[in-house]
Design a protein around this motif. Structure first.
Motif, mmCIF file in Angstrom:
data_model
loop_
_atom_site.group_PDB
_atom_site.id
_atom_site.type_symbol
_atom_site.label_atom_id
_atom_site.label_comp_id
_atom_site.label_asym_id
_atom_site.label_seq_id
_atom_site.Cartn_x
_atom_site.Cartn_y
_atom_site.Cartn_z
ATOM 1 N N THR A 103 0.845 -1.192 0.000
ATOM 2 C CA THR A 103 0.000 0.000 0.000
ATOM 3 C C THR A 103 0.877 1.238 0.000
ATOM 4 O O THR A 103 0.416 2.336 0.175
ATOM 5 N N ARG A 104 2.143 1.017 -0.132
ATOM 6 C CA ARG A 104 3.066 2.161 -0.064
ATOM 7 C C ARG A 104 3.390 2.636 -1.470
ATOM 8 O O ARG A 104 3.640 1.852 -2.370
ATOM 9 N N ASP A 105 3.323 3.928 -1.584
ATOM 10 C CA ASP A 105 3.680 4.529 -2.849
ATOM 11 C C ASP A 105 5.210 4.448 -2.955
ATOM 12 O O ASP A 105 5.913 4.983 -2.096
ATOM 13 N N PRO A 106 5.743 3.762 -3.968
ATOM 14 C CA PRO A 106 7.191 3.582 -4.029
ATOM 15 C C PRO A 106 7.950 4.904 -4.102
ATOM 16 O O PRO A 106 9.067 5.006 -3.627
ATOM 17 N N VAL A 107 7.313 5.926 -4.684
ATOM 18 C CA VAL A 107 8.012 7.204 -4.830
ATOM 19 C C VAL A 107 7.988 7.981 -3.515
ATOM 20 O O VAL A 107 9.000 8.407 -2.975
ATOM 21 N N ASN A 108 6.742 8.117 -2.952
ATOM 22 C CA ASN A 108 6.615 8.965 -1.767
ATOM 23 C C ASN A 108 6.760 8.190 -0.456
ATOM 24 O O ASN A 108 6.760 8.789 0.614
ATOM 25 N N ALA A 109 6.862 6.884 -0.541
ATOM 26 C CA ALA A 109 6.969 6.021 0.629
ATOM 27 C C ALA A 109 5.859 6.292 1.644
ATOM 28 O O ALA A 109 6.054 6.327 2.840
ATOM 29 N N GLU A 110 4.649 6.599 1.138
ATOM 30 C CA GLU A 110 3.522 6.854 2.037
ATOM 31 C C GLU A 110 2.390 5.925 1.674
ATOM 32 O O GLU A 110 2.324 5.414 0.567
ATOM 33 N N VAL A 111 1.503 5.760 2.619
ATOM 34 C CA VAL A 111 0.329 4.940 2.324
ATOM 35 C C VAL A 111 -0.521 5.708 1.319
ATOM 36 O O VAL A 111 -0.802 6.889 1.501
ATOM 37 N N THR A 112 -0.853 5.067 0.245
ATOM 38 C CA THR A 112 -1.630 5.769 -0.778
ATOM 39 C C THR A 112 -3.100 5.384 -0.669
ATOM 40 O O THR A 112 -3.441 4.299 -0.222
ATOM 41 N N PHE A 113 -3.946 6.305 -1.090
ATOM 42 C CA PHE A 113 -5.391 6.057 -1.070
ATOM 43 C C PHE A 113 -5.911 6.386 -2.460
ATOM 44 O O PHE A 113 -6.161 7.544 -2.789
ATOM 45 N N PRO A 114 -6.020 5.353 -3.292
ATOM 46 C CA PRO A 114 -6.291 5.653 -4.702
ATOM 47 C C PRO A 114 -7.779 5.767 -5.060
ATOM 48 O O PRO A 114 -8.096 5.949 -6.223
ATOM 49 N N ILE A 115 -8.664 5.667 -4.071
ATOM 50 C CA ILE A 115 -10.098 5.690 -4.430
ATOM 51 C C ILE A 115 -10.506 7.115 -4.823
ATOM 52 O O ILE A 115 -10.290 8.063 -4.058
ATOM 53 N N ARG A 116 -11.063 7.214 -6.004
ATOM 54 C CA ARG A 116 -11.467 8.531 -6.506
ATOM 55 C C ARG A 116 -12.481 9.151 -5.544
ATOM 56 O O ARG A 116 -13.429 8.495 -5.111
#
Ligand SMILES: Cc1cc2nc3c(=O)[nH]c(=O)nc-3n(C[C@H](O)[C@H](O)[C@H](O)COP(=O)(O)O)c2cc1C
Ligand SMILES: Nc1ncnc2c1ncn2[C@@H]1O[C@H](COP(=O)(O)OP(=O)(O)OP(=O)(O)O)[C@@H](O)[C@H]1O
Ligand SMILES: [Mg+2]
Length: 510
Positions: free
Chosen positions: A70-83
């Motif tokens: 669930t980690r954004d490889p670039v920002n190293a943060e948990v991403t929440f991709p739901i529009r």
């Protein structure tokens, strides 16, 4: 995941149960639809704030269950991709607007701002994006929750998508327990006595949270989470005036000068798939029309709707504002198809709430024979319902503003119910008896072509008299009806017609 951890470490068992159920619904939705196919409807309100954090947790758990990062490889943060979609309106509170924008930035939401009404906005969105399901923070006490389940397809007439309501069964208390346990930010208005937020035009702080300082008499409001009774959550919503005054008998003339329309009008709605299938012949409707007519009321409209909450709500909504009274029957009871009462609640924008008085009647009537949840049937539209008791009726009649619900399923039952209703309405001063109609019917063997022009002239000359004609068969005689409240005018109209043709061209029938 901090939300999941906070709830699991809390000792609020009820909150844990609600949380687990909501996460289950979210995970079901994420298993059914891909991330691109779902959207989250966020408006900065407390319920949608709860949902935001549930979705973050649910998405994290969903991914963890699939062993995906669930980690954004670039920002190293948990991403929440739901529009995320926000319908921004000029009449929203500025605090709501800024909270929504700030939250979107804190949690890196991909937020689409839509500046259209809900329906048009969703039409546009669904045209552009592959969205099939939308998460909403609707809860069971909300007026818009009537008839909804955790997964409810959008209503007829709306673009097609699945409404997913993970917190449908959450109470007001549950919402605050969650926000405070998880220590998440919420809109500042909730700390100023607002308990449910609509637009700047229809929302004020909840008076139940008001307290006056003794030293300077200054009024302040306690925070929303201190509201002791969640059922009063919407007390700060200014009521919209939706219904017309009951029995507003107009004395003036209509724009066309006729008296015909300027009297009490009623609309009759039958609820029944079986009538629409043609399986059952509706005889209650025609008897009801005759009954209304006999007390001098004009029936403006008769319709049949499906056993479906939205169909009932749409029809009641249309008829209640254009008629003095609406009579509705069919679809009343404990069966799954009995949705009439809920449809009425939806039409008035109020929620269904338990009615203790009605429940007492049902208890006497049904006693121990009830196998399911008897309370379901005792749920009535909140704040607009009046029970009308009569000794001869086992259960009172239900009146929601100017909509009367009849439980009769056949003509014999209607005869009885009608007599009681008339007595009740008279004694409550609800029924203004208008003069009865007088009518004259003439049969003729003249052809419709021969009669047409003269009849048109009569219609113009006697605007205060209803002049109609019908045929019993295509080639057979025509029957001309004159109807109104002034006998002399009816007679004059009939004579004016007869004079234009040879003697004996018309014969009066009963
Ligand atoms: C994403 C979304 C989907 C909605 N879907 C429906 C729907 O299917 N049927 C319906 O009657 N209303 C639907 N609505 C409207 C809401 O039920 C309701 O009218 C609205 O949230 C209340 O806001 P208002 O008091 O400003 O009208 C939807 C609203 C949103 C934001
Ligand atoms: N303008 C809007 N934009 C996006 N979603 C909305 C909007 N208005 C309502 N919704 C959706 O409908 C749900 C129900 O709205 P409702 O006003 O009942 O709840 P809320 O705003 O979250 O909380 P509150 O009851 O305190 O106002 C919201 O949680 C949200 O999912
Ligand atoms: Mg709101």
């Amino acid at each position: 995941m901090e939300i999941d951890k906070a709830v699991r470490e809390s000792d609020d068992i009820r909150l844990k149960t609600k949380y687990n159920n909501a996460i289950y619904v979210i995970q079901r939705a994420l298993a059914l639809y891909s991330v691109e196919e779902v959207a989250f409807s966020f408006n900065g309100g407390k319920d949608s704030t709860v949902l935001l954090h549930l979705l973050r947790a649910g998405y994290y758990l969903h991914k963890a269950g699939m062993n995906l990062s669930t980690r954004d490889p670039v920002n190293a943060e948990v991403t929440f991709p739901i529009r995320t979609i926000y319908f921004e309106s000029p009449s929203a509170f500025p605090e709501i607007n800024s909270f929504t924008y700030d939250t979107a930035s804190v949690y890196k939401l991909q937020m689409d701002i839509i500046r259209l009404d809900f329906k048009s906005g969703l039409e546009g969105l669904l045209k552009d994006k592959p969205i099939r399901a939308i998460f909403l923070g609707v809860r069971i006490g909300d007026p818009t929750a009537v008839g909804q389940e955790q997964f409810s397809p959008s209503s007829p007439g709306w673009p097609p998508f699945m409404r997913v309501n993970p917190i449908l069964d959450w109470s007001y208390r549950d919402v605050w327990a969650f926000l405070l346990t998880c220590k998440v930010q919420y809109c500042s208005l909730y700390d100023q006595g607002y308990t449910s937020i609509g637009s700047i035009h229809d929302t004020v702080p909840n008076a139940l949270l008001c307290h006056t300082k003794t030293d300077n008499c200054e009024e302040t409001y306690k925070p929303a989470y201190l509201l002791p009774d969640g059922r009063l959550e919407r007390a700060g919503r200014v009521k919209k005036l939706t219904s017309q005054p009951l029995n507003a008998v107009s004395n003036g003339l209509n724009h066309d000068g006729s008296h015909w329309k300027s009297m009490s009008t009623a609309s009759v709605i039958a609820v029944g798939d079986e009538i629409l299938f043609g399986t059952v012949e509706d005889r209650v409707g025609s008897l009801l029309c005759r009954k209304l007519h006999s007390i001098g009321w004009a029936v403006s409209h008769v319709s049949v709707t499906r056993n479906d909450i939205d169909s009932v709500a749409d029809e009641v909504d249309r008829q209640k504002s254009t008629n003095d009274m609406v009579f509705i029957y069919g679809g009343v009871g404990p069966l799954p198809s009995d949705v009439t009462v809920a449809g009425i609640a939806k039409a008035f924008g109020v929620r269904m709430a338990p009615d203790e008085e009605f429940e007492e009647y049902l208890r006497h009537l049904i006693g121990e024979r009830c196998t399911g949840d008897r309370n379901e049937m005792a749920q009535l539209p909140e704040g607009i319902t009046e029970l009308m008791h009569h000794d001869k009726l086992r259960v009172p009649l239900i009146k929601c503003r100017n909509v009367i619900i009849l439980t009769a399923t056949n003509v014999a039952e209607l005869e009885k119910e009608w007599d009681c209703l008339i007595e009740l309405m008279k004694s409550d001063g609800l029924l203004v008896m208008t003069e009865p109609f007088v009518s004259k019917r003439l049969a003729t063997t003249l052809s419709d072509v021969e009669a047409a022009q003269t009849l048109s002239d009569i219609v113009i000359k006697f605007p205060d008299v209803y002049t109609g004609a019908y045929r019993e068969s295509r080639g057979g005689s025509i029957v001309i009806t004159f109807k109104g409240k002034d006998e002399a005018r009816i007679r004059a109209a009939a004579e004016a017609l007869c004079q234009k043709f040879h003697p004996g061209a018309f014969s009066e029938i009963n």
